[in-house]
Design an enzyme around this catalytic site. Structure first.
Site, PDB file in Angstrom:
ATOM      1  N   ARG A 314      43.101  38.990  37.169  1.00 57.85           N
ATOM      2  CA  ARG A 314      43.656  39.147  35.414  1.00 57.85           C
ATOM      3  C   ARG A 314      42.797  38.542  34.976  1.00 57.85           C
ATOM      4  O   ARG A 314      42.378  37.251  34.470  1.00 57.85           O
ATOM      5  CB  ARG A 314      44.778  39.062  35.136  1.00 57.85           C
ATOM      6  CG  ARG A 314      45.710  40.616  35.422  1.00 57.85           C
ATOM      7  CD  ARG A 314      44.674  41.500  35.433  1.00 57.85           C
ATOM      8  NE  ARG A 314      45.460  42.901  35.783  1.00 57.85           N
ATOM      9  CZ  ARG A 314      45.195  43.717  36.808  1.00 57.85           C
ATOM     10  NH1 ARG A 314      43.637  43.195  37.336  1.00 57.85           N
ATOM     11  NH2 ARG A 314      45.707  45.149  36.862  1.00 57.85           N
ATOM     12  N   GLU A 343      39.308  45.079  27.984  1.00 61.96           N
ATOM     13  CA  GLU A 343      38.933  46.065  28.890  1.00 61.96           C
ATOM     14  C   GLU A 343      37.901  46.897  27.818  1.00 61.96           C
ATOM     15  O   GLU A 343      39.058  47.826  27.980  1.00 61.96           O
ATOM     16  CB  GLU A 343      39.075  45.485  30.297  1.00 61.96           C
ATOM     17  CG  GLU A 343      38.875  44.462  31.124  1.00 61.96           C
ATOM     18  CD  GLU A 343      39.264  44.571  32.833  1.00 61.96           C
ATOM     19  OE1 GLU A 343      39.786  45.943  33.009  1.00 61.96           O
ATOM     20  OE2 GLU A 343      39.314  43.749  33.060  1.00 61.96           O
ATOM     21  N   HIS A 362      35.053  45.072  36.632  1.00 63.35           N
ATOM     22  CA  HIS A 362      36.206  46.360  36.681  1.00 63.35           C
ATOM     23  C   HIS A 362      36.471  46.665  38.498  1.00 63.35           C
ATOM     24  O   HIS A 362      37.033  47.571  38.465  1.00 63.35           O
ATOM     25  CB  HIS A 362      37.752  45.950  35.748  1.00 63.35           C
ATOM     26  CG  HIS A 362      39.151  45.708  36.022  1.00 63.35           C
ATOM     27  ND1 HIS A 362      40.204  45.736  35.813  1.00 63.35           N
ATOM     28  CD2 HIS A 362      39.437  45.934  37.775  1.00 63.35           C
ATOM     29  CE1 HIS A 362      41.160  45.227  36.339  1.00 63.35           C
ATOM     30  NE2 HIS A 362      41.046  45.482  37.419  1.00 63.35           N
TER      31      HIS A 362
END
Ligand SMILES: NC(=O)c1ccc[n+]([C@@H]2O[C@H](COP(=O)([O-])OP(=O)(O)OC[C@H]3O[C@@H](n4cnc5c(N)ncnc54)[C@H](O)[C@@H]3O)[C@@H](O)[C@H]2O)c1
Ligand SMILES: O=C(O)[C@H](O)COP(=O)(O)O
Length: 626
Positions: A314, A343, A362
């Site tokens: 993360r 994000e 991601h």
């Protein structure tokens, strides 16, 4: 009166969907016996210690009738389209999972919802399925107005779900913790290798028409030390693969067992040792208040100059501004990042633009295989939860193994009924601060998981006196919020170890009782129950032993022990067309005080209760709803 006298537990299979059965937990229906006039069960006991159907989804369902409750499998199977549970999927989910959901629910896929749109829609849905892009905030739970029963996270990280709010609102959160492990580990290794050999930078350079062989000289992996920070599912798979590349692997994880690390040739070391000795550091811990920005100016300062960092966990575990400083100063030679604090990150992010940083948006879990896997895993968990089953992947509720659930099912019903009865015995019905639950069992205390039972006793006690709905998710929280202290005691008794519990006793102290005989010699309201033939029975009231099946409603009378009492009360109830299901008399001494417990299918009219109260030998009585 009713006609059948048999007490037979029916074991109901879980949802019929094939794939649901793989991981779903068993749901039970036990049908309470109805007892005819001729088979009226009478029992006499000296002292304590010498339908309706019960659906196991009671454990999770909401009981406030104004809210829609969790559906049983019967509901789901026989429902029309409109009565199917409504499931909102707010991010792209694999087809196999969608198909499963569509088999049993009404599914709406609405991607890219704004937070406001999500809040305005959510009160129409029983379940919400998200990935990492949807923030399931307290506002979402508030806006759901009690309708939302389960949030399914199609992946591992649940840092985008406000778990505290979910728990307070009694909403179960489940995730899909296993299906993307390999994908994430493979992506970590891909970033490790790509970073070491400047693959992304060289690719961009060539596409820009350049041929820069000397600029992109890399570093070798063999013989280098890799520190895996977080030795869980992904971390250990990364470690295994890095060993295969000839790296020396160490790991830091305060909770990982050393033997698991040893089994793959990894040494578990302290945080400082890991970061100060590694050439490469790969991050695999969850984002929690403890790990938030755990990589910062201070920790970068302890690293070997020229260290290389990979993050597929993360973004929030790194202080991104500090990482830019460490890259600029050369302390960190390179970083490869799949995850970011925000994000997507801003277009002019210094970190993303840094020439020594390799980035991916991601993508850790983004393989076809992993996406199909998480979709199925989360769909099964969500459908199971909607069916009232406890999920093996529950994040904010105790995980209870299926075999434990099946064993405890009748005791769960008993626990709730004892709670419900005990609270009705309190004068005024409120002001309860302290409840003690005593479990008598032949098994070792460690061999008895009482969390479910405690939750159901809490539910039984609180629901009749408040408008709060309670399930396994929020029971402890609501009890605490209401200042109710529930303590537990386990007593090992010499009885059969075949059954998990011999008896459950609920004691409420420091309150008055509207039925004085329910107060034990030590001064607290005390009732006790057992499971007999799969059915919950009340076996003790105060110091009086009784034996009455807990179904329908109950009348307790304290009377002088003398002939004809059963007939007199039975006649009064018969005159008012009230069906008696069970009757039991418990006394202390012959011809002295006795308690008569009468199970009745219907609520007797006031007139009937008045007549019972005026029978001269009856000193006190109480009518209790189960
Ligand atoms: N990039 C992606 O697409 C992707 C894919 C899968 C998982 N992830 C993320 O990777 C992380 C790990 O996933 P997992 O499936 O291995 O989870 P996991 O729960 O199996 O492993 C996490 C490990 O971190 C350890 N840990 C907790 N606090 C720690 C600390 N302070 N220091 C060191 N270790 C600590 C835990 O003990 C546990 O062993 C999660 O954050 C998850 O969200 C990202
Ligand atoms: O925690 C996870 O499972 C990963 O970060 C995957 O997230 P995603 O579902 O948004 O790809």
């Amino acid at each position: 009166m009713a006609s059948s006298a048999s007490a037979k537990p029916l074991f109901k299979p879980p949802l019929t969907s094939k794939s649901t059965s793989k991981s779903s937990l068993v749901s039970f229906v036990t049908t309470a016996p109805s007892v005819s006039n001729t088979s009226l069960k009478l029992s006499r006991s000296r002292s304590c210690h010498s339908r309706r159907s019960f659906v196991f989804n009671n454990v999770l369902k909401t009981v406030d009738p104004s809210r829609s409750s969790v559906l049983s499998s019967e509901d789901l199977e026989s429902s029309s389209l409109d009565s199917k549970p409504a499931i909102l999927v707010s991010e792209k989910l694999g087809d196999a999972g969608l198909q499963l959901l569509r088999g049993l629910g009404r599914v709406e896929c609405a991607y890219d919802l704004s937070p406001e749109d999500l809040c305005s829609k959510i009160s129409s849905f029983d379940a919400l399925i998200v990935r990492s892009g949807t923030k399931v905030t307290r506002q979402v739970f508030e806006a759901a107005k009690g309708k939302l029963k389960v949030v399914g996270r199609a992946g591992v990280g649940i840092d985008n779900v406000d778990l505290q709010a979910a728990t307070e609102f009694g909403c179960l959160v489940v995730n899909a913790p296993t299906a993307n492990t390999i994908a994430a580990a493979e992506h970590g290794i891909a970033l490790l290798a790509a970073m070491a050999r400047n693959v992304a930078q060289a690719d961009a350079s060539m596409k820009a028409g350049k041929w820069q062989r000397s600029k992109y000289v890399g570093v070798s992996l063999v013989g280098k030390t890799l520190a895996v920070m977080g030795f869980g599912k992904v971390g250990s798979e990364v470690a295994r693969r890095a060993k295969g590349l000839g790296m020396n692997v160490i790991a830091h994880d305060p909770y990982a067992p050393a033997d698991r690390a040893r089994a793959i040739g990894v040494d578990l070391v302290s945080f400082d040792e890991a970061i100060s000795t590694a050439d490469f550091i790969s991050l695999h811990m969850p984002l929690t208040p403890t790990t938030n920005k755990i990589f910062n100016d201070d920790t970068f300062g302890k690293m070997k100059k020229g260290v290389r960092i990979i993050n597929v966990a993360r973004g929030g575990v790194i202080d991104e501004d500090a990482l830019v400083r460490a890259l600029d100063s050369g302390v960190v030679a390179q970083a490869a990042l799949d995850v970011f604090t925000e994000e997507p990150p801003s277009k002019d992010s210094k970190l993303v633009q840094h020439e020594n940083v390799t980035v991916t948006p991601h993508l850790g879990a983004s393989t076809k295989e992993a996406q199909e896997g998480v979709a199925i895993e989360v769909a099964e968990a969500v459908l199971g939860a909607l069916n009232g089953e406890l999920s093996a992947t529950a994040v904010n509720a105790p995980m209870v193994a299926p075999e434990v659930l099946s064993e405890l099912a009748p005791y769960v019903a008993l626990a709730e009924k004892l709670g419900r009865l005990a609270v009705q015995l309190v004068a005024g019905g409120s002001g309860i601060k302290s409840v003690k639950v005593v479990y008598r069992s032949a098994r070792d205390p460690d061999d008895l998981d009482t969390r479910l039972l405690r939750a159901m006793i809490t539910k039984g006690i609180i629901e009749p006196i408040s408008n709060t709905y309670i399930n396994l998710v929020n029971a402890d929280f609501i009890a605490k919020q209401k200042g109710l202290r529930i303590s537990e005691e386990r007593i090992v008794v010499d009885s059969s170890r075949e059954f998990p519990v011999d008896s459950i006793q609920v004691q409420i102290s420091n309150v008055g009782s509207k039925f004085a005989s329910a107060v034990s010699e030590t001064g607290e309201i005390s009732i006790e129950g057992k499971v007999k033939y799969g059915q919950p029975h009340l076996t003790c009231v105060g110091s009086f032993g009784v034996d009455v099946s807990l179904e329908g409603n109950l009348i307790l009378c304290r009377q002088i022990d003398q002939p004809g009492m059963i007939g007199r009360v039975g006649n009064i109830l018969g005159e008012h067309n009230v069906n008696v299901s069970f009757m039991s008399v418990g006394r202390t001494y012959r011809r002295k005080k006795a308690i008569m417990a009468i199970g009745v299918d219907e609520e007797p009219p006031k007139e009937a209760l008045g007549k019972i109260g005026s029978v001269p030998a009856i000193n006190e009585f109480v009518f209790l709803k189960l």
